[in-house]
Design a protein around this motif. Structure first.
Motif: not given
Lengths: 299, 592
Positions: B392, B395-399, B419-422, B432
Motif C-alpha cells: 500500500g 495513507h492515514e485511513e485504517e485498512y 500498509g494492510y496489517t489486520h 477492522n
C-alpha cells in the motif's frame, strides 16, 4: 479511531507492534508478560510487523493476535498449527508465530501438535501454558496436575498430565524450550532464539492464570524455576539429556532451551516446489508445455 | 445413443481385471472412439468380485448402458453372475480348463479357450487374460498390429522379455479366435478423432491445476484418493504444493491457511472426511477466505459402503458447519465437467470470498470417460476477485478487512503487504477485524456484519447461471436429476423415445445457488415431473420443496450402492405414467 497502517521509516519500535485494542485478559494474567516478550523479541530482531503473521486457536491466550499489530489470524479451537502450516508453506518468507494455550495445543489440537513437529516447518509455536481452562471458567486441562480440584473435577483430577516437552522431543521437534512469563528477559531471549531457529520451534511458557488456577501461581513457580543456561555443563544438542531434563518436575523445574538441532533442514528448504520462490508469487497458469504433457499422458 | 459395444471383464481382485481393461480403453481411444468405463468393486485388495464395464462407440458414451456385448469372466463366479447379461449376437470368452459356462441366451456365442494347451500356465498365472484379450480383438475385427503396440506400451517398463511373452500370448489367442470363433456382426469402427481418457478424480485435480490451484492437501479416503494421487504425481511439475495431512480437520485448516496467504487452495475427501471438515468450512465463511472442498460421495452413513456410489451427502453439504453463511455447492454432470467446473467454482469463491463445495460421487470419481482434449483447457478465465497483492501507499485511513460494501465483498489484502496489517477471525468481528467481544458484544455490530456477509448471496446468484431444460418443450415427462445422473437420464430418454414416450430433462449442476424461481417456472409448465436420485430419501426432492414448495409427481430412487442404468429410469417412467406408483426403486439385477 483511525490508526496509521504504514510504519514510518526508521528503526522498528515497540509502538509498531501495539495492537488495535488493549488485551482483555484478567489483571495480573501471565499472558501480558508473554505478549510483551514477543513484541520485544520482534523489535530486537528488527522484523517489520507486516512481515509477521500471528496465528492462534481459541482460548484466553489465543486472543493474542488481536493484541499485537502484525498480520493475525484467530482460527478454530485446536487448529492453529494446520492453518499456520498452510500459511507458511504458501508464503514462506513470512515469520509465522503460533500462539495458544495448553488446552488448545495439547488437548483438542494434540494430533496436529505431534504432526506439525515431525514436518519441521519453520514455525514458532508458543504455548501459554496455565494448566487450566480459563475462558470456559476453570476446568481441568491436559497439563493440570493429578489431584487438582477444578469445576470439571471437583474431587480432584484423576488423569495424569501431558509432559509437553517430552512429547515434543519424541515427535521430532528441532527446537524445544520452556519459559516463564515471570522472567521477561529470559523469555524474550528464548523467543528470539525460537524465531531464528530454522525449523519447528516449540516453546512451552508458564503463564499463570490468576483467576482459576490457585495451585500453579507466580509465587509457586518463582522459587522452583531454574535456568538451564546457568548450568554450564548442560548440552542442548544432546537429545537424550534433553529427554532426561524434561522429566524433572518438583522443587526444581528447569526452564530454558532444552534442545536444538540445527542440522535437520526445514520442510521449506527441502520442498522442490518452493525452489521457484513463495507459492504466492508463482504464475497462476501452469506452463503450456507442462499442461500439454499432462493431456498427452491420457491419450 | 447410437451404436455402442460394451465389454464386461470380471474376476476376483488381484486376478488382473485392470490390465485388459486399460488395454481395451487404449485401443478404443486410439481408434478415435469414445468410451465410458465403470468398475464395480469391493473394499478388499485381494479376492471378492470386481466387474469392469467398458463401453465404446463413435458418439460420446455417457453412461455404462444396460447390457454387454462381450463377457470375459476370469473366474467361475463372474461367469455365473454375468452370463445372463448377454443377448443375441453377444459372446463370452472364457478359460475352458477352469470355468464351466452356464445357460446362455439364444444367439450367444460361447468361446472356450483351451488355455493350458495354448500357454504355459505354470509360469504365467494371468495367461488367460492375454489370450482372451487377443481373441476378443480378433472377433471385434481389430488388426493385431494395434494390440501389439498397446501391449508394448503397457509392459514396456517390465522389459522386452515380458513384452514378447505377452505379444506372443495375445497372438495365440488372436489366431485361435480367427480360426475357431465367429466374429461380431459389426467390426469395431474407427475415426480420425483422438480423445483423452481420464477419471473424474484426475479431471478434478487437473481442473484445479488449470484453475491456478497452488496448494493441495488431503487425507486418503475412497473414492477421493485419486485426486491426491494425481496431485502427488504431477504437483512438482505443475508447481503445486501437495501435502498429506494427519486427518481431514488438518486438511481443511491447512488449505484455509494457504488460501489466506493468497493462493488458490483445494482439498478432496468423501463423506466421513467431509464431516470432519465442516467446522473449518465455517472458518472459511467467517474469516471470508475462499477455499474449495471436494466431496466424492460414497454410500453412507458412517463407513457405509466405501467402494459404492450414492448421492447421499446433499443435506450434509447444505448444512455443513453451523450458523448462516454464503456458500456455493456444485455437482459436476460428467467426467469432462469435473475438469471444467473447477475454474468456475474457484472464480465464484474468489469473487465472493466464501467456501465452495464440489459434490462429486464415486461414479464420476472412479469412472473413466473419453474427452475431447480441447475441452481440457489449461488457460481458463481466472477471476480472483478483489484481492490486494501489492504494497500500500502511505495513507492515514485504517485498512478495513471487512469493510461494509454494497456487494458485501470487502477487498482482501494478503498477509505480508506493507500498509494492510489486520487480524482475521473465526469470532464475529468489526470492519477492522477486531473481535466484537474484545470490547463489548454489540447486537448492532453483529447484525451489520451478518448483513454484510449475507449480501454476497445476491451477487453469487447473479454470477451462476440457472439450469436449462433439455429436450422437447411439450414432452410427456420431465425428468429432474442432479450431478452425475445426467448421461444416464439422457440415455433413458432415448430409450423412452424408442418406445413412443417423449421426455425432457432438467439437470441441476449448481445446487447453491439453486435459482428456485427459474426452476419453478420450468417445472410448473411440465406435464409430469419425476425426480431421479441415487439416494433413499429424495434429498434433492426435499431440498427443492424447501426452496420452492414444488412437489414432483413422482420419484425414481436407488440406494443399493450401484449407479442407475438407463433401463431402470425408463422402466420407472413407464410404471409411473401407468399410474401404478409414484415411487420407483429399481432393483440392480446384476450382482456385483
Amino acid at each position: 479511531m483511525a490508526t496509521l497502517n504504514i510504519v514510518a521509516p526508521g528503526p522498528i519500535a515497540m509502538a509498531d507492534f501495539k495492537g488495535k485494542v488493549d488485551p482483555d485478559w484478567c489483571p495480573g494474567c501471565g499472558d501480558f508478560g508473554v505478549l510483551a516478550a514477543v513484541q520485544k523479541a520482534l523489535v530486537e530482531l528488527q522484523i517489520p510487523n507486516h512481515r509477521v503473521a500471528t496465528v492462534s486457536g481459541i482460548g484466553c491466550s489465543s486472543n493474542f493476535p488481536g493484541f499485537i499489530n502484525t498480520y493475525g489470524m484467530h482460527t478454530l479451537h485446536g487448529r492453529s498449527l494446520p492453518v499456520a502450516s498452510g500459511l507458511k508453506l504458501a508464503n514462506h518468507e513470512l515469520t509465522v508465530l503460533v500462539t495458544g494455550g495448553d488446552g488448545d495445543g495439547f488437548g483438542i489440537g494434540c494430533g496436529h501438535f505431534v504432526h506439525a513437529m515431525r514436518r519441521n516447518i519453520n514455525l514458532t509455536y508458543l504455548v501459554l501454558d496455565n494448566q487450566i481452562y480459563g475462558l470456559t471458567t476453570g476446568q481441568t486441562s491436559p497439563t493440570s496436575r493429578i489431584g487438582m480440584k477444578t469445576k470439571s473435577n471437583p474431587y480432584g483430577n484423576e488423569d495424569a498430565p501431558v509432559n509437553p516437552l517430552t512429547l515434543a522431543l519424541s515427535a521430532g521437534a528441532t527446537f524445544v524450550a520452556r519459559g516463564f512469563s515471570g522472567d521477561q528477559k529470559h523469555l524474550t531471549e528464548l523467543i528470539k532464539q525460537a524465531i531464528q531457529h530454522k525449523g519447528f520451534s516449540f516453546l512451552d511458557i508458564f503463564s499463570p492464570c490468576v483467576t482459576y488456577n490457585k495451585d500453579n501461581t507466580f509465587q509457586w513457580f518463582r522459587p522452583r524455576v531454574k535456568k538451564l543456561e546457568d548450568n554450564a555443563e548442560y548440552d542442548a544438542t544432546n537429545w537424550v539429556a534433553a529427554m532426561e531434563k524434561a522429566t524433572v518436575w518438583g522443587d526444581e523445574i528447569p526452564i530454558g532451551k532444552f534442545y536444538e538441532s540445527t542440522d535437520i533442514p526445514s520442510l521449506e528448504e527441502t520442498e522442490p516446489v518452493l525452489d521457484a520462490g513463495p507459492l504466492i508469487n508463482h504464475e497462476l497458469h501452469i506452463p503450456p508445455d507442462v499442461a500439454k504433457k499432462f493431456v498427452e499422458e491420457l491419450m | 445413443m447410437s451404436e455402442t459395444f460394451a465389454i464386461g471383464i470380471g474376476g476376483a481382485a488381484g486376478q488382473g481385471v485392470a490390465t485388459p481393461g486399460d488395454i481395451f480403453a487404449m485401443i478404443f481411444s486410439r481408434r478415435g472412439l469414445h468410451l465410458n468405463a465403470y468398475n464395480a468393486y469391493q473394499s478388499i485388495i485381494r479376492g471378492g468380485h470386481t466387474f469392469l464395464t467398458i463401453r465404446t462407440g463413435i458418439e460420446p458414451v455417457e453412461c455404462m448402458g444396460d447390457g454387454i456385448d462381450l463377457l470375459i469372466p476370469l473366474n467361475q463366479d463372474t461367469m455365473d453372475r454375468h452370463l445372463r447379461l448377454l443377448t443375441t449376437g453377444g459372446a463370452c470368452i472364457y478359460n475352458a480348463d477352469t470355468i464351466k459356462p452356464g445357460a446362455a441366451a439364444d444367439g450367444v456365442q460361447l468361446c472356450a479357450l483351451p488355455v493350458s494347451k495354448m500357454a504355459d500356465i505354470t509360469r504365467n498365472k494371468v495367461a488367460q487374460n492375454t489370450l482372451a484379450l487377443g481373441a476378443a480383438l480378433s472377433m471385434m475385427g481389430v488388426g493385431f498390429q494395434s494390440l501389439e503396440s498397446v501391449i508394448a506400451g503397457q509392459f514396456g517398463r517390465k522389459g522386452e522379455a515380458v513384452v514378447k511373452e505377452n505379444v506372443d500370448l495375445a497372438r495365440t489367442g488372436y489366431e485361435y479366435a480367427t480360426a475357431n470363433f465367429k466374429p461380431f456382426a459389426r467390426p469395431l469402427p474407427m475415426t480420425e478423432k483422438r480423445y483423452a481418457v481420464l477419471s473424474g478424480n484426475a479431471a478434478m485435480a487437473m481442473g484445479g491445476a488449470a484453475a491456478g490451484v497452488k496448494f493441495y492437501c488431503a487425507y486418503p479416503m475412497s473414492p477421493s484418493t485419486g485426486v491426491l494421487h494425481w496431485m502427488a504425481g504431477h504437483g512438482r511439475k505443475a508447481g503445486i504444493m501437495v501435502r498429506q495431512m494427519e486427518d481431514e480437520i488438518g486438511v481443511i485448516n491447512m488449505a484455509i491457511g494457504a488460501a489466506h496467504a493468497g493462493v488458490r487452495s483445494m482439498c478432496a475427501t468423501s463423506g466421513g472426511g467431509f464431516a470432519l471438515m465442516t467446522e473449518g468450512l465455517g472458518l472459511s465463511a467467517m474469516a471470508e477466505i475462499p477455499v474449495v472442498a471436494i466431496n466424492c460421495m460414497r454410500a453412507g452413513p458412517s463407513t457405509g459402503v466405501p467402494t459404492k456410489t450414492e448421492q447421499g451427502d446433499l443435506w450434509q453439504a447444505l448444512g455443513a458447519a453451523f450458523g448462516d453463511f454464503p456458500r456455493v455447492i456444485a455437482a459436476p454432470l460428467n467426467i469432462g465437467d469435473c475438469f471444467t467446473l473447477m475454474a468456475e467454482i474457484f472464480n465464484v469463491t474468489d469473487r465472493f470470498q466464501c467456501p465452495g463445495i464440489v459434490l462429486c460421487d464415486l461414479l464420476l470419481s472412479e469412472g473413466r470417460l473419453s474427452v475431447d482434449p480441447k475441452l481440457l483447457d489449461f488457460i481458463p478465465e481466472i477471476d480472483r476477485g478483489e484481492l490486494i497483492t501489492t504494497n500500500g501507499d502511505f495513507h492515514e485511513e485504517e485498512y478495513l478487512r471487512y469493510k461494509f460494501t454494497e456487494s458485501g465483498v470487502s477487498p482482501r489484502a494478503i498477509p505480508g503487504l506493507l500498509g494492510y496489517t489486520h487480524t482475521v477471525a473465526s469470532d464475529e468481528h468489526e470492519e477492522n477485524g477486531v473481535l466484537i467481544s474484545d470490547e463489548y458484544t454489540n447486537a448492532g455490530k453483529r447484525r451489520a456484519m451478518m448483513d454484510k456477509r449475507m449480501r454476497k448471496v445476491a451477487g453469487i446468484e447473479a454470477m451462476v447461471p440457472p439450469p436449462v431444460l433439455e429436450g422437447p418443450q411439450d414432452a410427456q415427462v420431465t425428468l429432474v436429476g442432479w450431478g452425475s445422473t445426467d448421461g444416464t437420464i439422457r440415455e433413458a430418454r432415448a430409450r423412452l423415445a424408442e418406445q413412443g414416450i417423449t421426455a425432457n430433462q432438467l439437470q441441476i449442476r449448481w445446487l447453491v445457488p439453486l435459482h428456485g424461481d427459474a426452476i419453478l417456472k420450468i417445472l410448473r409448465a411440465a406435464k409430469h415431473t419425476i425426480l431421479v436420485e441415487n439416494n433413499y430419501s429424495g434429498q434433492f426432492a426435499r431440498y427443492l420443496r424447501s426452496e420452492t414448495s414444488f412437489v414432483a409427481d413422482g420419484h425414481i430412487r436407488k440406494y443399493d450402492g450401484e449407479p442407475f442404468m438407463p433401463h431402470h429410469i425408463a422402466e420407472g417412467v413407464r410404471e409411473q405414467l401407468s399410474g401404478s406408483t409414484t415411487l420407483s426403486v429399481p432393483t440392480h439385477e446384476v450382482m456385483v
